[in-house]
Each structure stands twice: as structure tokens, then as C-alpha cells.
Design a protein around this motif. Structure first.
Motif, mmCIF file in Angstrom:
data_model
loop_
_atom_site.group_PDB
_atom_site.id
_atom_site.type_symbol
_atom_site.label_atom_id
_atom_site.label_comp_id
_atom_site.label_asym_id
_atom_site.label_seq_id
_atom_site.Cartn_x
_atom_site.Cartn_y
_atom_site.Cartn_z
ATOM 1 N N ARG A 491 0.821 -1.203 0.000
ATOM 2 C CA ARG A 491 0.000 0.000 0.000
ATOM 3 C C ARG A 491 0.855 1.252 0.000
ATOM 4 O O ARG A 491 0.440 2.286 -0.441
ATOM 5 C CB ARG A 491 -0.854 0.018 1.275
ATOM 6 N N LEU A 492 2.056 1.070 0.525
ATOM 7 C CA LEU A 492 2.867 2.224 0.857
ATOM 8 C C LEU A 492 3.107 3.163 -0.320
ATOM 9 O O LEU A 492 2.755 4.324 -0.259
ATOM 10 C CB LEU A 492 4.199 1.741 1.409
ATOM 11 N N GLY A 496 1.463 6.667 -0.693
ATOM 12 C CA GLY A 496 2.404 7.733 -0.388
ATOM 13 C C GLY A 496 2.496 8.731 -1.533
ATOM 14 O O GLY A 496 2.518 9.921 -1.327
ATOM 15 N N LEU A 499 -0.315 11.294 -1.800
ATOM 16 C CA LEU A 499 -0.468 12.328 -0.775
ATOM 17 C C LEU A 499 0.237 13.618 -1.134
ATOM 18 O O LEU A 499 1.304 13.585 -1.703
ATOM 19 C CB LEU A 499 0.062 11.804 0.560
ATOM 20 N N THR B 167 3.399 17.508 2.394
ATOM 21 C CA THR B 167 3.433 16.532 3.481
ATOM 22 C C THR B 167 4.738 16.644 4.266
ATOM 23 O O THR B 167 4.745 16.601 5.499
ATOM 24 C CB THR B 167 3.291 15.098 2.922
ATOM 25 N N TRP B 193 -1.499 13.387 9.162
ATOM 26 C CA TRP B 193 -2.444 12.666 8.305
ATOM 27 C C TRP B 193 -3.849 12.584 8.914
ATOM 28 O O TRP B 193 -4.707 11.938 8.374
ATOM 29 C CB TRP B 193 -1.920 11.253 8.013
ATOM 30 N N GLU B 199 -1.763 2.425 11.538
ATOM 31 C CA GLU B 199 -1.699 1.557 10.374
ATOM 32 C C GLU B 199 -0.722 2.084 9.324
ATOM 33 O O GLU B 199 -0.081 1.330 8.625
ATOM 34 C CB GLU B 199 -3.105 1.486 9.788
ATOM 35 N N HIS B 200 -0.650 3.403 9.221
ATOM 36 C CA HIS B 200 0.164 3.957 8.148
ATOM 37 C C HIS B 200 1.531 4.434 8.617
ATOM 38 O O HIS B 200 2.092 5.368 8.065
ATOM 39 C CB HIS B 200 -0.600 5.077 7.462
ATOM 40 N N ARG B 203 4.176 4.771 5.964
ATOM 41 C CA ARG B 203 4.122 5.987 5.159
ATOM 42 C C ARG B 203 4.910 7.093 5.867
ATOM 43 O O ARG B 203 5.693 7.808 5.250
ATOM 44 C CB ARG B 203 2.647 6.354 5.057
#
Lengths: 499, 237
Positions: A491-492, A496, A499, B167, B193, B199-200, B203
Motif C-alpha cells: 500500500r505504501l 504515499g 499524498l 506533506t 495525516w 496503520e500507516h 508511510r
């Protein structure tokens, strides 16, 4: 009845064409041929019926007076008798032959099935696999659900993962009866016949190991003797296979236990040495300091205090390493893997080791892409820290240390290279063993556990750690871990990037 | 020392909470030798009572205490006090460290540690307490070589503009607001976020790597410190 009708037609044609009234003998021959044909191809009942029908039609059409069943000449009774006898004998023989061929075919099929199953058993190493194979074969044989229950550690029966639907609790009494009394129970047996399954015990030499249940109630036909026989052979074979697997597991456990015991005593003696030495230094230094302040000059005092500090640090490290190792080996310390950029781990390990690395040139060689791997950041930092510690300890004070990170296919490779004396040939594996100190480490003080902890951590990441020498001299420690990250990293990148 | 409390006027008061008698005595002696006025407590209950009785400049808190543990002490203390809290913990208690920082502790030190390190950390906490946290409404944050213009969302490092993605900027701003303190993964995820789960975290780590690549160059003291398994810190000194 098509054949008697055919024969009658053929015989009628013969008589019409040749037009001879006294051809009864020839006609009888044609009939006999038909009877043979019928008898050799039918099973016994229809064959007898066909033979009787042939005799009746022969009488009706071809024996004077025609078109009646009345027989004028008694010699025809002999013809009838011979026709009947030949027909019945041939059909009996043919049927027997047919049965023999069928049973040979069936035997062959059973042998093949049994062979296939035992061959599967031979390569299987766990009770669950054996149970699954048995259930699958029983299912194919009987065309109904089959389920294996195995004895659990606390003595109760529990289902094996076999892909079959879970067994109704109402079935358990029959299963337990079969297990405890070593006899079939349930459907089709005198014991608990109301069950939907027939339960057969899987017996090893030392007692029952489990039970096989086949859901016969869901099947229309009852069990043929040959099927029952084959099923029992399956069960006997499975019992043997299970016994073998269980024995192998037990012997493996015994080996592990013996090995554990051996390493434990080795560990104990090594620890007592490694604890006593620094303790002796500490208590000696402290005693000197306490005893007589006047006789100890300032520089000696500092030196003694430094000893106390150094030795207590080394004891602290030993305790920490031992704790980590114990927790890793007993499974209380679990790697909490999360997708982490390896770069971050390198940075934090170098930060933590900052004082130790003072005066050293540490060169990091990182790829342009951010290499992410599923690791426990705390544990992996510890591995790298230990490798850096080793590099510092076993190489000249001002020599550079290289940290190289690479993505190699499905692997992430992390290398720490020093310019020390390297690893003596033949010691590449041994240096990861507990309390092993390389030939080059004389005088160097480590706990002798650091690399063992590293190896345990790397293994917990399904990776590999190895040591070798640089072509130009110096040791290379290489950690390889699978880059294949769980769903987290998949998913990263897309998330990412968005975003 | 804090500008509001020159050392000459009165020594900084430290409350040491440690249940082990020997370690408590050692800490007391070491801190006294470094010019601190030391009060000690053997349990969380005692510490809270002492803290109510008299204001201290800084608290040294052991994580594993009998009765109410260090996390609870930090939480209760934070309910009414802004006194800086330094926690002593053992290796491998990362989860507890995260809880501690989330409960309001300011920093932590892993056992075993040297007295020098403890004193340095305490001084850093006192300095920041004296200076006060970065004014959350100030348009410009200056942390060492780093200038963050929050009105314009622009960042200069040694006078040179650093181009950050939105970000990366948010992440840096969140760390800058708490410069000198470890900010936990959970808090950064929540702030940048608006993500309450962890969970992230992956990231977050990747963005930290990008940020680090842009802000740190070879030969420069590190701006960003990674506390493995806990969080990140933008170094104030």
C-alpha cells in the motif's frame, strides 16, 4: 430379448431361402450359436432367460408341429436338453470369467489407490498431512464426506484440517467409542448405529492415534464388502503412517531437549566465567578504594574507578544480550515487523553508536531509491549496532568502516565492512555461536553473545547473516532479509505518492 | 541554566522517583554533585504527594514502580503541572516509552546510563522549560540552522531555501513545534495525516526518510533523531 428374436429371424430366413422342411438340425445349430452368444455376454440371470427364450422360440417356430409348443417327435426333447445344457454351462463359465476379470480390475484399482496413498504417506511428515490424505482418499473411495479426528495433547479428539465440514457434536460419542475400544462404531455397526458416520479407529502399535469418520448416511447405497475391505486397509495404513510421524516428532523433540540441555550447561559455565571476571575486577577495585585512601594516588584512583565503570558496563551488556537471546529463543520477544526504510535504521543505529564511532570514518553507501523492508526497527537497529560495535572493536582505530545497503531482487542486503584482520578461515560460522571468540579477538572484551543475538534476530526476520573477508583484507558482515513486505508496504508507495 | 533561574540564585530542584534504594542513593549523590537540589520519593504515591507540596523544576521518574507505575504518575502529574519529566526505563520497553511520551513525559533515558548523560538531558529539559515551548502562534520558528516560516510555509536551512512537498512540510512543522522532544509515531500520524490508527506508520517512515535526505548533509550535526520503535525528534541544540 433382441438376440433370441434375431436368431429366430436368421433361422426363419435360412429355412425360407433353402426351403427345406427337414433342416431342423441346422436350425438347431444356429440357435446354439445364438445361445452361446447370449450366454457369453450377459450376466447370469438374463443369460438363462435368453437361453430359455431361445429354446421356446425354436420349439414354437421350427419343431413340428409348427406354431405350437407341442412336440411330436421325442428326439427334439434331446435337442432342447442339449441346447439348454450348453447355454447354461457357457453362460455360467462366461459369467465367472467376467467376474474374475472384474475383480482383477477392481483389485488393480484398489492396489493403485492404496499404493498412491501409501506413497503420499511416505513423504508426509506431519500427522495433519497424513490425516488430510486419508480423508481425501476415503472421500474418493466412498464418494461421501470423510473426516479424521486426532487425539490432542489433553487426550480429547479434535478435528484435523481436512477441508471437510465440521463434525456434529452428536457424532462424538461414536467417534470416542471407536477410539477407546479400538473397534468400528456408528453407522452400520451394532454400536451407536444412529450416527451418521461410520467411525474406524486409526491404530498404531502403542494404541489408537485417531479415528476416521465416513458419512455413510448421506450415501444411497450401503458399503460393498470390497469397499469396506479397502477402507479398512486404508485405515491400517494410515495408522502405521501416523505412528511413524508421531515417533519421528517425538524423537525430534527428544533431540532438541538433549541439545537444549547441552547448550544450557555450556551456557551456564560460560556465563559464570563471563560474570565472575568483571565482578572480580569491580569488587577488587572497590575494595582498594575503600580500604586505604591515603595509599592510592589520584591517577590510580581514577584508573580503579574507570575499571569499575567499564566492567559494570560490560556486565550490563552481557545481561542485556542474555535477556534478548533468551527472549528471542523462547519466543517471548517477537519481531514486530513493519515496513521500514532501511536508511532510517542505518541512521538511528549510527546515532546510537555515535560515541563508540567517534574518530571513525563511517561511509554509508545507499541506493537512490528508498529501500523499504518489513523489519522490527528496534531489533534491526540492534543488529546493525552490534555489527558496527564489532567493526570498531576488531579493526585499527582510525580505519574506515563501510555500511552498504543494496536491493538485490527479492532481498535487501546490508553489509558492514571493516579494515581489520578479518575472520580466520573456518570460523565464518562459528563466530555466531554463543561465547565463541575468534582467534583474532584475544584481549578484546565482548560478551561473546552479540553475534548470536544478531543471528537470532535476523532469523526472526526469515533472513540470513553471514561473515566473510574482503578481498583487500577486513571482515564483511552481511545481513540478507526478504524485501517482500506484507500488505503494509504494498500500500505504501501508491498511497504515499498520492499524498 | 534557565534564564529565569540563574544557578547562583538557587539550584534547580529535581524530584527523583525511584523505588530501588541503592539506585536512588546513587542518583541523589550524583545529581547533588552536579548542583541540583534533590528531593527523592520511593513510590508514585509519594512522588505525587511531594509534587503537590512543592514545585520542582524537573522530575526524574522510574518507569517500573510498585503501586501506581511511571506512566500513571506522568499522566496524573500532567493533569495539573507542566514540570518537565524525564523517564528512566529499561531496554526493550519501547511500547511503554510510547505510552509515557503520549502520557506527557518529555524525554526518557534507557538503563544503564552514565551520570553525565542524565545531567545533560536534565539541563536540556530545564533550558527548554525556561525558554518555554515554541510559541504555537509565532509565524517564524527558528531551530538552530533551520528557519521555518509558517505563514509562507517555507523552510530555510543555513539561509538556503529547502523545497519540501506539503506533506514533508507538515511533518517538519509538527516536529518543530516540539523541537527537542521526541514526538511519537502516533502523534505525528494524527497531526499530519489526521490518522488515529498506527496503520500507516510505514508511510510516515518513508516521508521521514525524504525529509532527512533533504535536510541532512554529510558532515553536519544531525537535525533529526530517530528513536526506533518510539518516534522522532528534531534536535533543538
Amino acid at each position: 430379448m433382441a438376440i433370441p428374436a434375431g436368431i429366430t429371424g436368421a433361422a426363419w430366413l435360412l429355412r425360407t431361402v433353402i426351403d427345406a422342411r427337414d433342416l431342423t438340425t441346422e436350425v438347431a445349430m444356429v440357435y446354439l450359436a445364438g445361445v452361446l452368444l447370449v450366454a457369453s455376454r450377459r450376466s447370469w440371470g438374463p443369460a438363462v432367460a435368453a437361453v430359455l427364450a431361445s429354446v421356446a422360440t425354436y420349439n414354437f417356430f421350427f419343431v413340428p408341429p409348427f406354431y405350437t409348443f407341442h412336440v411330436a417327435d421325442p428326439k427334439f426333447l434331446i435337442t432342447f436338453g442339449v441346447m439348454l445344457a450348453v447355454g447354461l454351462t457357457v453362460s455360467t463359465l462366461a459369467v465367472r470369467l467376467q467376474r474374475q476379470a472384474d475383480s482383477a480390475r477392481e483389485r488393480e484399482r484398489r492396489t493403485a489407490a492404496l499404493f498412491a496413498m501409501t506413497r503420499e504417506f511416505a513423504v508426509e511428515t506431519s500427522a495433519d498431512e497424513v490425516a488430510r490424505t486419508l480423508a481425501a482418499h476415503a472421500r474418493t473411495l466412498l464418494d461421501c464426506e470423510a473426516q479424521v479426528l486426532m487425539q490432542g495433547p489433553n487426550g480429547d479428539l479434535h478435528p484435523c484440517p481436512s477441508g471437510a465440514p465440521a463434525v456434529d457434536d452428536n457424532e462424538l460419542p461414536a467417534a470416542q467409542w471407536a477410539f477407546h475400544y479400538h473397534k468400528p462404531a456408528g453407522h452400520g455397526t451394532p454400536t451407536l448405529p444412529g450416527s451418521s458416520h461410520l467411525w474406524l479407529p486409526l491404530l498404531g502399535a502403542r494404541g489408537p492415534l485417531g479415528v476416521l469418520g465416513v458419512q455413510l448416511s448421506a450415501r444411497g447405497a450401503s458399503l460393498a464388502p470390497s469397499q469396506r475391505e479397502l477402507l479398512e486397509t486404508y485405515v491400517a495404513q494410515a495408522g502405521l503412517a501416523l505412528e511413524r510421524v508421531v515417533l519421528a516428532e517425538e524423537s525430534a523433540r527428544a533431540t532438541v531437549a538433549a541439545e537444549t540441555e547441552r547448550t544450557r550447561s555450556a551456557l551456564l559455565s560460560a556465563i559464570s566465567h563471563d560474570v565472575r571476571t568483571p565482578l572480580a575486577s569491580i569488587s577488587g577495585a572497590a575494595a582498594t578504594l575503600l580500604e586505604d585512601r591515603a595509599s592510592v594516588d589520584e591517577s590510580t584512583r581514577r584508573e580503579l574507578l574507570q575499571t569499575i565503570w567499564d566492567e559494570s558496563e560490560s556486565l550490563a551488556r552481557l545481561v542485556a544480550d542474555l535477556l534478548d537471546l533468551t527472549r528471542l529463543e523462547t519466543g517471548t520477544l517477537v519481531a514486530r515487523k513493519e515496513p521500514c526504510p532501511m536508511e532510517e535504521i542505518i541512521a538511528s543505529a549510527m546515532e546510537r553508536m555515535e560515541r563508540r564511532l567517534a574518530g571513525r570514518q563511517v561511509r554509508t553507501d545507499l541506493p537512490d531509491e528508498v529501500v523499504v523492508a518489513p523489519v522490527d526497527p528496534v531489533l534491526m537497529e540492534q543488529v546493525l549496532g552490534e555489527l558496527l560495535e564489532n567493526a570498531v572493536r576488531y579493526s585499527p582505530d582510525t580505519s574506515p568502516i563501510d555500511v552498504v545497503l543494496r536491493r538485490e531482487g527479492d532481498l535487501v542486503a546490508l553489509q558492514v565492512e571493516d579494515r581489520g584482520p578479518g575472520i580466520a578461515p573456518g570460523e565464518e560460522e562459528a563466530i555466531f555461536d554463543r561465547f565463541y571468540r575468534g582467534a583474532g579477538s584475544a584481549g578484546a572484551r565482548g560478551t561473546g553473545l552479540g553475534l548470536t543475538v544478531c543471528r537470532a534476530i535476523v532469523h526472526a526476520h526469515a533472513g540470513r547473516i553471514s561473515a566473510s573477508n574482503r578481498a583487500a583484507g577486513g571482515a564483511v558482515f552481511r545481513v540478507e532479509i526478504p524485501a517482500d513486505a506484507g500488505p503494509g508496504t504494498d500500500r505504501l508507495s501508491p498511497a504515499g505518492a498520492a499524498l | 541554566m534557565s534564564p529565569h533561574r540563574p544557578a547562583s540564585e538557587h539550584p534547580p530542584g529535581v524530584l527523583v522517583v525511584e523505588d530501588d534504594r541503592r539506585l536512588r542513593a546513587t542518583l541523589k549523590a550524583a545529581l547533588a554533585a552536579h548542583g541540583f537540589a534533590v528531593t527523592d520519593a520511593a513510590s508514585g504515591e509519594e512522588a505525587l504527594a511531594l509534587a503537590k507540596e512543592r514545585a520542582h523544576d524537573v522530575v526524574v521518574l522510574d518507569l517500573a514502580l510498585p503501586g501506581i507505575d511511571g506512566i500513571e504518575v506522568a499522566r496524573r502529574l500532567r493533569a495539573w503541572s507542566t514540570v518537565p519529566i524525564l523517564v528512566l526505563s529499561a531496554r526493550g520497553q519501547e511500547q511503554s516509552k510510547v505510552q509515557l511520551l503520549d502520557a506527557g513525559a518529555d524525554d526518557y533515558l534507557t538503563k544503564p546510563f552514565g551520570t553525565n548523560e542524565l545531567v545533560a538531558r536534565l539541563r536540556a529539559l530545564l533550558r527548554r522549560a525556561g525558554r518555554g515551548d515554541a510559541d504555537p502562534t509565532a509565524a517564524m520558528l527558528i531551530i538552530g540552522p533551520l528557519h521555518i516560516d509558517r505563514a509562507e510555509r517555507r523552510v530555510h536551512l543555513d539561509g538556503e531555501e529547502v523545497r519540501l512537498t506539503p506533506t514533508e512540510y507538515d511533518l517538519l512543522a509538527a516536529l518543530a513545534k516540539n523541537a527537542g522532544r521526541t514526538v511519537t509515531h502516533r502523534r505525528l500520524l494524527a497531526e499530519v495525516w489526521k490518522d488515529r490508527s498506527e496503520e500507516h506508520a510505514g508511510r510516515l517512515r518513508v516521508y521521514m526518510t525524504y525529509l532527512r535526505r533533504k535536510l541532512e548533509r554529510a558532515g553536519r550535526p544531525r537535525l533529526l533523531t530517530t528513536q526506533a520503535g518510539v518516534g522522532y525528534r528534531l534536535n533543538a541544540e
